[in-house]
Motif scaffolding. Structure first.
Motif, PDB file in Angstrom:
ATOM      1  N   LEU A   1       5.715  -0.294 -12.989  1.00  0.00           N
ATOM      2  CA  LEU A   1       5.373  -1.666 -12.636  1.00  0.00           C
ATOM      3  C   LEU A   1       6.586  -2.585 -12.665  1.00  0.00           C
ATOM      4  O   LEU A   1       6.781  -3.400 -11.766  1.00  0.00           O
ATOM      5  CB  LEU A   1       4.290  -2.187 -13.593  1.00  0.00           C
ATOM      6  CG  LEU A   1       3.804  -3.621 -13.340  1.00  0.00           C
ATOM      7  CD1 LEU A   1       3.203  -3.738 -11.949  1.00  0.00           C
ATOM      8  CD2 LEU A   1       2.777  -4.025 -14.400  1.00  0.00           C
ATOM      9  N   LYS A   2       7.408  -2.461 -13.693  1.00  0.00           N
ATOM     10  CA  LYS A   2       8.553  -3.364 -13.833  1.00  0.00           C
ATOM     11  C   LYS A   2       9.517  -3.271 -12.651  1.00  0.00           C
ATOM     12  O   LYS A   2       9.914  -4.304 -12.098  1.00  0.00           O
ATOM     13  CB  LYS A   2       9.285  -3.089 -15.149  1.00  0.00           C
ATOM     14  CG  LYS A   2      10.400  -4.085 -15.446  1.00  0.00           C
ATOM     15  CD  LYS A   2      10.997  -3.832 -16.818  1.00  0.00           C
ATOM     16  CE  LYS A   2      12.116  -4.834 -17.116  1.00  0.00           C
ATOM     17  NZ  LYS A   2      12.706  -4.608 -18.464  1.00  0.00           N
ATOM     18  N   PRO A   3       9.908  -2.065 -12.210  1.00  0.00           N
ATOM     19  CA  PRO A   3      10.779  -2.003 -11.030  1.00  0.00           C
ATOM     20  C   PRO A   3      10.158  -2.630  -9.789  1.00  0.00           C
ATOM     21  O   PRO A   3      10.854  -3.273  -9.003  1.00  0.00           O
ATOM     22  CB  PRO A   3      11.006  -0.495 -10.840  1.00  0.00           C
ATOM     23  CG  PRO A   3      10.798   0.083 -12.192  1.00  0.00           C
ATOM     24  CD  PRO A   3       9.722  -0.739 -12.822  1.00  0.00           C
ATOM     25  N   PHE A   4       8.846  -2.439  -9.623  1.00  0.00           N
ATOM     26  CA  PHE A   4       8.179  -3.035  -8.464  1.00  0.00           C
ATOM     27  C   PHE A   4       8.247  -4.553  -8.536  1.00  0.00           C
ATOM     28  O   PHE A   4       8.563  -5.228  -7.545  1.00  0.00           O
ATOM     29  CB  PHE A   4       6.724  -2.581  -8.401  1.00  0.00           C
ATOM     30  CG  PHE A   4       5.934  -3.245  -7.307  1.00  0.00           C
ATOM     31  CD1 PHE A   4       5.969  -2.758  -6.010  1.00  0.00           C
ATOM     32  CD2 PHE A   4       5.179  -4.386  -7.563  1.00  0.00           C
ATOM     33  CE1 PHE A   4       5.258  -3.382  -4.991  1.00  0.00           C
ATOM     34  CE2 PHE A   4       4.467  -5.015  -6.561  1.00  0.00           C
ATOM     35  CZ  PHE A   4       4.511  -4.509  -5.273  1.00  0.00           C
ATOM     36  N   LEU A   5       7.950  -5.114  -9.701  1.00  0.00           N
ATOM     37  CA  LEU A   5       7.978  -6.563  -9.853  1.00  0.00           C
ATOM     38  C   LEU A   5       9.387  -7.116  -9.654  1.00  0.00           C
ATOM     39  O   LEU A   5       9.578  -8.139  -8.976  1.00  0.00           O
ATOM     40  CB  LEU A   5       7.453  -6.961 -11.230  1.00  0.00           C
ATOM     41  CG  LEU A   5       5.974  -6.691 -11.491  1.00  0.00           C
ATOM     42  CD1 LEU A   5       5.633  -6.999 -12.943  1.00  0.00           C
ATOM     43  CD2 LEU A   5       5.097  -7.508 -10.554  1.00  0.00           C
ATOM     44  N   LEU A   6      10.377  -6.444 -10.215  1.00  0.00           N
ATOM     45  CA  LEU A   6      11.759  -6.908 -10.060  1.00  0.00           C
ATOM     46  C   LEU A   6      12.199  -6.835  -8.596  1.00  0.00           C
ATOM     47  O   LEU A   6      12.869  -7.735  -8.091  1.00  0.00           O
ATOM     48  CB  LEU A   6      12.696  -6.080 -10.939  1.00  0.00           C
ATOM     49  CG  LEU A   6      12.552  -6.292 -12.452  1.00  0.00           C
ATOM     50  CD1 LEU A   6      13.468  -5.339 -13.217  1.00  0.00           C
ATOM     51  CD2 LEU A   6      12.871  -7.737 -12.819  1.00  0.00           C
TER      52      LEU A   6
ATOM     53  N   LEU B   1       0.828  -1.209   0.000  1.00  0.00           N
ATOM     54  CA  LEU B   1       0.000   0.000   0.000  1.00  0.00           C
ATOM     55  C   LEU B   1       0.862   1.258   0.000  1.00  0.00           C
ATOM     56  O   LEU B   1       0.528   2.252  -0.652  1.00  0.00           O
ATOM     57  CB  LEU B   1      -0.906   0.017   1.225  1.00  0.00           C
ATOM     58  CG  LEU B   1      -2.251  -0.694   1.146  1.00  0.00           C
ATOM     59  CD1 LEU B   1      -2.935  -0.681   2.501  1.00  0.00           C
ATOM     60  CD2 LEU B   1      -3.148  -0.060   0.092  1.00  0.00           C
ATOM     61  N   ALA B   2       1.957   1.220   0.738  1.00  0.00           N
ATOM     62  CA  ALA B   2       2.815   2.395   0.843  1.00  0.00           C
ATOM     63  C   ALA B   2       3.551   2.677  -0.467  1.00  0.00           C
ATOM     64  O   ALA B   2       3.844   3.835  -0.784  1.00  0.00           O
ATOM     65  CB  ALA B   2       3.828   2.197   1.972  1.00  0.00           C
ATOM     66  N   VAL B   3       3.849   1.622  -1.233  1.00  0.00           N
ATOM     67  CA  VAL B   3       4.644   1.775  -2.452  1.00  0.00           C
ATOM     68  C   VAL B   3       3.779   1.836  -3.702  1.00  0.00           C
ATOM     69  O   VAL B   3       3.946   2.702  -4.555  1.00  0.00           O
ATOM     70  CB  VAL B   3       5.663   0.624  -2.571  1.00  0.00           C
ATOM     71  CG1 VAL B   3       6.479   0.752  -3.862  1.00  0.00           C
ATOM     72  CG2 VAL B   3       6.591   0.600  -1.367  1.00  0.00           C
ATOM     73  N   ARG B   4       2.851   0.895  -3.830  1.00  0.00           N
ATOM     74  CA  ARG B   4       1.980   0.816  -5.003  1.00  0.00           C
ATOM     75  C   ARG B   4       0.560   0.484  -4.584  1.00  0.00           C
ATOM     76  O   ARG B   4       0.095  -0.648  -4.732  1.00  0.00           O
ATOM     77  CB  ARG B   4       2.498  -0.245  -5.984  1.00  0.00           C
ATOM     78  CG  ARG B   4       3.767   0.129  -6.730  1.00  0.00           C
ATOM     79  CD  ARG B   4       3.563   1.357  -7.619  1.00  0.00           C
ATOM     80  NE  ARG B   4       2.512   1.168  -8.598  1.00  0.00           N
ATOM     81  CZ  ARG B   4       2.717   0.757  -9.851  1.00  0.00           C
ATOM     82  NH1 ARG B   4       3.930   0.484 -10.271  1.00  0.00           N
ATOM     83  NH2 ARG B   4       1.700   0.628 -10.688  1.00  0.00           N
ATOM     84  N   PRO B   5      -0.173   1.434  -4.023  1.00  0.00           N
ATOM     85  CA  PRO B   5      -1.549   1.155  -3.584  1.00  0.00           C
ATOM     86  C   PRO B   5      -2.461   0.707  -4.712  1.00  0.00           C
ATOM     87  O   PRO B   5      -3.446   0.013  -4.485  1.00  0.00           O
ATOM     88  CB  PRO B   5      -2.012   2.489  -2.991  1.00  0.00           C
ATOM     89  CG  PRO B   5      -1.126   3.516  -3.616  1.00  0.00           C
ATOM     90  CD  PRO B   5       0.199   2.839  -3.804  1.00  0.00           C
ATOM     91  N   ASP B   6      -2.133   1.083  -5.943  1.00  0.00           N
ATOM     92  CA  ASP B   6      -2.970   0.696  -7.076  1.00  0.00           C
ATOM     93  C   ASP B   6      -2.878  -0.788  -7.387  1.00  0.00           C
ATOM     94  O   ASP B   6      -3.697  -1.326  -8.143  1.00  0.00           O
ATOM     95  CB  ASP B   6      -2.575   1.494  -8.318  1.00  0.00           C
ATOM     96  CG  ASP B   6      -1.097   1.345  -8.665  1.00  0.00           C
ATOM     97  OD1 ASP B   6      -0.255   1.603  -7.785  1.00  0.00           O
ATOM     98  OD2 ASP B   6      -0.793   0.968  -9.813  1.00  0.00           O
TER      99      ASP B   6
END
Length: 335
Positions: free
Chosen positions: A242-247, A201-206
């Motif tokens: 999205l890619k940095p979050f997934l990695l 939630l803090a990084v990618r709430p979407d």
């Protein structure tokens, strides 16, 4: 709580397998409403993360450990239909490649660890977030949903054992023992789930499925003192991020499975401890793939647990990702 072969008679195992197969079939269709080209990779990551964290047994009582089940976490992050699919993939990989959970008991395990935990966890989460909106409500709902889902799963195991267990054990004794130890395990599950959901939630709430539409309304006050309430817009999607979050998520998952797993508690988990204490542990049958090199997470083949964990993360990530992409909607707009 991985049930081994031998705990249930054939009729119960087949019936649970039918329930699991029907549940997965329904969820394959339902996941179309939750998945698209952007959210399907998230499902693969969530499944891999659950696999990794399930390796991290934590002590809950003298001589007993517990580990994450993950159904509530999966439902909140990627949706209840997709959550069941994630859990089914994790349990399938564990049973086939790591001899963790029996092959004939796979239907039982998907039912109690996948379907039950997702249904109960998601149901409690939705009830809590209906009363407490905003990020605080999401985190509280994640905590309580995860907390309640674990003893609920243990209760369903006890009922199934009463119906078709292979040992003449008093069901009340099994239920009391399973419920007691899994309440403690549920506390650990709740802490892990709430912490993980709060971090995303803090990084990618979407990317938190359970947080969609739960933003608090904005109250605007004019110069004349009049107030107007408007809905706060949902967090904007950021496809480029999205890619940095997934990695980053994959990197964390690999560290958990490849490094932190060396420090996991070695005590038997809740089901194993109850089975030994209540006298039905001896009913467990040898696993058909128990001699495979990866069995017992590498112990049989002399493979370091961290290496086995990394292999497992890769398998779950690929299979769950493929299932999610196959089940996704081609028309939904990204989160």
């Amino acid at each position: 709580m991985h049930v081994p072969d031998g705990f249930f008679n054939a009729a119960t195992s087949v019936s649970a397998g039918a329930v699991a197969a029907a549940g997965v079939a329904v969820c394959l269709r339902g996941a179309r409403r939750e998945l698209d080209d952007r959210t399907a990779p998230m499902a693969g990551l969530v499944a891999a993360f659950i696999f990794a964290v399930q390796m991290l047994n934590f002590p809950v009582a003298a001589g007993t450990s517990g580990h994450l089940l993950g159904g509530a976490l999966a439902a909140i992050l990627v949706g209840p239909y997709t959550g069941v699919l994630c859990m089914a993939v994790v349990l399938l990989v564990q049973a086939v490649f790591f001899a963790d959970g029996g092959l004939t008991a796979l239907g039982v395990n998907i039912t109690i660890m996948g379907i039950v935990t997702v249904l109960v966890g998601w149901g409690v989460f939705r009830l809590v977030t209906a009363m407490a909106r905003g990020r605080g409500g999401v985190t509280l709902g994640a905590f309580l949903g995860a907390l309640i889902s674990v003893p609920a799963s243990a209760l369903v195991f006890s009922v199934l054992f009463w119906i078709g267990g292979t040992a003449p054990i008093e069901v009340s004794a099994v239920a009391a023992a399973m419920g007691g130890v899994h309440v403690l395990i549920g506390i650990g599950e709740a802490l892990i789930t709430a912490t993980t959901v709060a971090a995303v939630l803090a990084v990618r709430p979407d990317l938190v499925y359970g947080a969609r539409g739960l933003a608090k309304p904005l109250v605007l006050k004019g110069a004349d003192g009049a107030t107007t309430t408007v809905d706060e817009p949902a967090p904007a999607a950021r496809p480029g991020a999205l890619k940095p979050f997934l990695l980053g998520g994959i990197g964390l998952t690999l560290v958990l499975a490849g490094v932190v797993s060396f420090f996991a508690a070695s005590d038997p988990d809740g089901l194993e401890a109850v089975a030994e204490n209540k006298g039905f542990g001896g009913q467990a049958a040898d696993h058909a793939f128990g001699s495979w090199a990866l069995a017992d997470y590498g112990e049989v083949g002399g493979i370091p647990v961290g290496v086995a964990g990394i292999v497992g993360v890769g398998l779950v990530l690929l299979i769950a990702g493929a299932v999610a992409f196959a089940a996704r909607s081609r028309t939904n707009v990204g989160v």
